[in-house]
Design an enzyme around this catalytic site. Structure first.
Site, short mmCIF file in Angstrom:
data_model
loop_
_atom_site.label_atom_id
_atom_site.label_comp_id
_atom_site.label_asym_id
_atom_site.label_seq_id
_atom_site.Cartn_x
_atom_site.Cartn_y
_atom_site.Cartn_z
N ARG A 271 0.97 -1.27 -0.15
CA ARG A 271 -0.03 -0.05 0.11
C ARG A 271 1.07 1.22 0.28
NH1 ARG A 271 -5.61 -1.35 1.60
NH2 ARG A 271 -5.67 0.92 1.58
N ASP B 31 5.16 0.04 -6.68
CA ASP B 31 3.86 -0.56 -7.33
C ASP B 31 2.64 0.23 -6.83
OD1 ASP B 31 2.33 -1.93 -9.28
OD2 ASP B 31 1.55 -3.03 -7.84
N GLU C 93 -3.79 7.44 -5.81
CA GLU C 93 -3.58 7.01 -7.38
C GLU C 93 -4.87 7.43 -8.17
OE1 GLU C 93 -3.26 2.65 -6.81
OE2 GLU C 93 -1.31 3.05 -5.80
N HIS D 124 0.38 0.14 -10.03
CA HIS D 124 -0.56 -0.70 -9.28
C HIS D 124 -0.96 -1.98 -9.87
CE1 HIS D 124 -3.39 -0.81 -5.58
NE2 HIS D 124 -3.03 -2.25 -5.86
P1 NAD Z 1 -2.42 -10.29 5.12
O1 NAD Z 1 -3.46 -9.68 6.06
O2 NAD Z 1 -2.48 -11.79 4.72
O3 NAD Z 1 -0.97 -10.05 5.84
C1 NAD Z 1 -0.52 -8.76 6.41
C2 NAD Z 1 0.22 -9.15 7.54
O4 NAD Z 1 0.96 -8.12 8.25
C3 NAD Z 1 -0.37 -10.01 8.55
O5 NAD Z 1 0.50 -11.32 9.07
C4 NAD Z 1 -0.41 -9.13 9.69
O6 NAD Z 1 -0.03 -9.97 11.19
C5 NAD Z 1 0.90 -8.25 9.66
N1 NAD Z 1 0.74 -7.10 10.44
C6 NAD Z 1 -0.35 -6.17 10.39
N2 NAD Z 1 -0.21 -4.97 11.14
C7 NAD Z 1 1.28 -5.27 11.72
C8 NAD Z 1 2.34 -4.32 12.11
N3 NAD Z 1 2.03 -3.21 12.99
N4 NAD Z 1 3.56 -5.04 12.73
C9 NAD Z 1 3.78 -6.12 11.93
N5 NAD Z 1 3.11 -6.97 11.25
C10 NAD Z 1 1.65 -6.48 11.17
O7 NAD Z 1 -2.45 -9.37 3.84
P2 NAD Z 1 -2.01 -9.67 2.43
O8 NAD Z 1 -3.08 -10.42 1.65
O9 NAD Z 1 -0.59 -10.46 2.45
O10 NAD Z 1 -1.55 -8.16 1.72
C11 NAD Z 1 -0.50 -7.53 1.96
C12 NAD Z 1 -0.53 -6.22 1.47
O11 NAD Z 1 -0.24 -6.16 0.02
C13 NAD Z 1 -1.55 -5.20 1.55
O12 NAD Z 1 -1.52 -4.16 2.01
C14 NAD Z 1 -2.64 -5.54 0.44
O13 NAD Z 1 -3.55 -4.19 0.35
C15 NAD Z 1 -1.63 -5.49 -0.53
N6 NAD Z 1 -1.89 -6.20 -1.95
C16 NAD Z 1 -1.40 -5.26 -2.87
C17 NAD Z 1 -1.69 -5.58 -4.14
C18 NAD Z 1 -1.16 -5.00 -5.51
O14 NAD Z 1 -1.80 -4.89 -6.43
N7 NAD Z 1 -0.07 -4.17 -5.39
C19 NAD Z 1 -2.38 -6.92 -4.39
C20 NAD Z 1 -2.71 -7.54 -3.31
C21 NAD Z 1 -2.63 -6.92 -1.96
#
Ligand code: NAD
Length: 530
Positions: A234, A258, A263, A281
């Site tokens: 993000r 990305d 955006e 993105h």
């Molecule tokens: P997820 O919820 O499975 O994983 C996030 C992890 O972060 C969790 O394990 C959580 O415990 C940890 N976390 C949360 N707060 C924390 C903190 N303060 N300190 C340490 N760890 C912490 O999410 P995901 O599906 O793996 O997605 C990860 C990121 O990727 C998200 O921001 C999502 O929006 C982004 N994403 C981007 C795209 C893209 O197009 N670029 C596509 C999909 C997802």
């Protein structure tokens, strides 16, 4: 024979998903329907599948007399009025994991592109230049990758990076040491430990109040010289001005982005730097991710309409109604105890132990254990946590939940004790429900007992048991504009310290807690917002 249920596929999804629905339901495609047509006909359908373009607002949902499930082929459900759907008992299900592989692969693509100057070299050759020495790169082999956020995508990135013979270290507040070990990754206790070690840092955190600007100038200052940062999570997680400063000074060797703070994002100095690789993105944008989202959503809709378990439901718990009726009044208490214990803990969550004492011990309390887990994870994961997905989210992070039931309870008819263990440390809180509406009350923190109604914002202090301490907290809170709702104090008869718990109208900030800790006699202070 009973009439087949009717499903409307309102937006384009994978053909395989539509075929799956056709096996059990009468399916109508409404891809070209305008708002009026949808409004006129929504009352005919038992299920509807959408992506992001269809807005199902309260008005539409109230016309959907037969609707039992809304399937969203993708992650975000902002285009559905969740409250209206829940009020009418309509399950809303999504496909949160469908794009994880796409995002993980894109992260690797960005790392490699950054190291080997792929976009710059491409542009140069496409412009007619043959510049081999200008684009000497760096290897991933043998380097240390630091993964921030070890959820779905972070874990997939780690596995892929290991195929390149990288050493992977990771930081995630909610993942256990065992889960890290299972995946061959070294779990670290604090982001600073990761900054000291990593040659590459890849962010995979959700956007929460805690993670916004996770990478700022302070964090960059503690990183190794020459580190490369990749953000495919993000945009808000990285302070772009601090990133540019780090690149300009040479502290950072490069960055691949990305995602951006807003955006479309087309006008910023970071976009034109030679040491930065950017994409608009594209992380989730693959044919396969889109197909997978359609198929998973069709499966969820099928489950919802045929009495199966909807594993990705975002609003409704899959619990037997009679169990839910008996235990539902304790769900808020359990969520609040989980959230408080998490907020009071300093380290990662490794194991969660829940004790149900008194009358509760007679019931099948699993749903309440799940409620504790939901309270712990709430606000820290990409998708909204609820009683349906909390066990799955905990399992992904390797968090173990153990429950014990004990019919004896000394002071309360029902008591729930929650203990979070992280390594050597543990935090214990306990609470009960009071009166016909089962208002959640806090009864113990850090070993001291008291009685205080829960509220969204709490502040807890341990201090030397001497006169005047409540007044001091009251004075500082007053000066900082924090209104106290209620306060309670607990102390061991023989002990020389006490614990004070306060609930407040608004969240208590770090500076206010620090001011109190500077006063004589206060040893620990924490603010928690549930
Ligand atoms: P997820 O919820 O499975 O994983 C996030 C992890 O972060 C969790 O394990 C959580 O415990 C940890 N976390 C949360 N707060 C924390 C903190 N303060 N300190 C340490 N760890 C912490 O999410 P995901 O599906 O793996 O997605 C990860 C990121 O990727 C998200 O921001 C999502 O929006 C982004 N994403 C981007 C795209 C893209 O197009 N670029 C596509 C999909 C997802």
């Amino acid at each position: 024979m009973s009439e087949r249920a009717k499903v409307l596929v309102k937006e384009r999804i994978a053909e395989a998903g539509v075929d799956l629905l056709r096996e059990s339901f009468d399916v109508e495609l409404g891809l070209d329907w305008d708002g009026d047509r949808l409004q006129g006909r929504i009352g005919e359908f038992d299920g509807i599948l959408i992506r992001s373009a269809t807005r199902l607002d309260r008005g539409l949902i109230e016309r959907a007399d037969r609707l039992r499930v809304i399937g969203r082929a993708g992650t975000g459900v902002d285009n559905v009025d969740m409250e209206a759907a829940t009020e009418r008992g309509i399950v809303v299900a999504n496909a949160p994991e469908a794009n994880s592989v796409a995002a993980a692969e894109h992260t690797l693509a960005m790392m490699l592109a950054l190291c080997r100057n792929v976009p710059q070299a491409h542009a140069s050759l496409a412009g007619g230049a043959w510049e081999r020495s200008r684009f000497k790169g760096a290897e991933l082999y043998g380097k240390t990758l630091g993964v921030l956020g070890f959820g779905r995508i972070g874990q997939l990135v780690a596995q892929r990076a290991m195929a390149f013979d990288m050493n992977v270290v990771a930081y995630d507040k909610f993942v256990t040491a065992e889960r890290f070990r299972e995946l061959g990754v070294e779990g670290l206790e604090a982001p600073e430990q990761l900054y000291e070690r990593a040659d590459f840092i890849s962010l995979h955190l959700p956007k929460t109040p805690e993670t916004v600007r996770f990478i700022d100038s302070g964090a960059i200052a503690t990183m190794r010289d020459g580190v490369r940062i990749v953000n495919c999570a993000r945009g808000e997680l990285v302070d772009l001005d601090a990133l540019c400063d780090g690149l300009r000074s040479g502290k950072l060797a490069g960055a691949a982005l990305d995602v951006f703070p807003h955006e479309p994002f087309t006008d910023h100095p970071v976009l034109s730097r030679d040491d930065v690789v950017v994409t608009p993105h594209l992380g989730a944008s693959t044919e396969e991710a889109q197909d997978r989202a359609g198929i998973v959503t069709a499966e969820q809709v099928t489950a919802a309409l045929s009495g199966g378990v909807v594993t990705t439901a975002v609003n409704i718990a899959a619990v037997r109604p009679e169990v839910m009726e008996a235990l539902a009044p304790f769900v808020p208490l359990c969520e609040q105890l989980g959230g408080l214990a998490q907020g009071l803990g300093a380290g990662s969550v490794h194991r969660v132990e829940v004790e149900f004492r008194g009358r509760l011990a007679e019931s099948d309390t699993r749903i309440l254990g799940i409620a504790v887990m939901a309270g712990i994870l709430k606000g820290h994961t990409e998708e909204a946590v609820n009683l349906v997905n909390a066990p799955h989210l905990a399992e992904q992070r390797g968090i173990e939940l153990t429950e014990t039931r004990e019919a004896a309870s000394e002071d309360f008819t029902e008591l729930v004790v929650v203990r979070i263990r992280s390594g050597e440390d543990s935090v214990e809180v306990a609470g009960t429900g009071v009166g016909p509406r089962n208002i959640p009350h806090l009864t113990r923190v850090w070993g001291d007992d008291f009685f205080l109604p829960f509220a969204d914002n709490l502040a807890i202090f341990r201090y030397k048991d001497q006169p005047g301490m409540i007044g001091r907290v009251g004075t500082v809170f007053g000066e900082e504009g924090v209104n106290i709702i209620s306060a309670a104090v607990g102390a061991e008869p023989e002990g020389d310290t006490a614990v004070m718990a306060l609930t407040t109208d608004n969240a208590v900030n770090r500076e206010t807690i620090d001011r109190i800790l500077e006063l004589d006699g206060f040893t620990i202070g924490r603010a928690v917002s549930l």
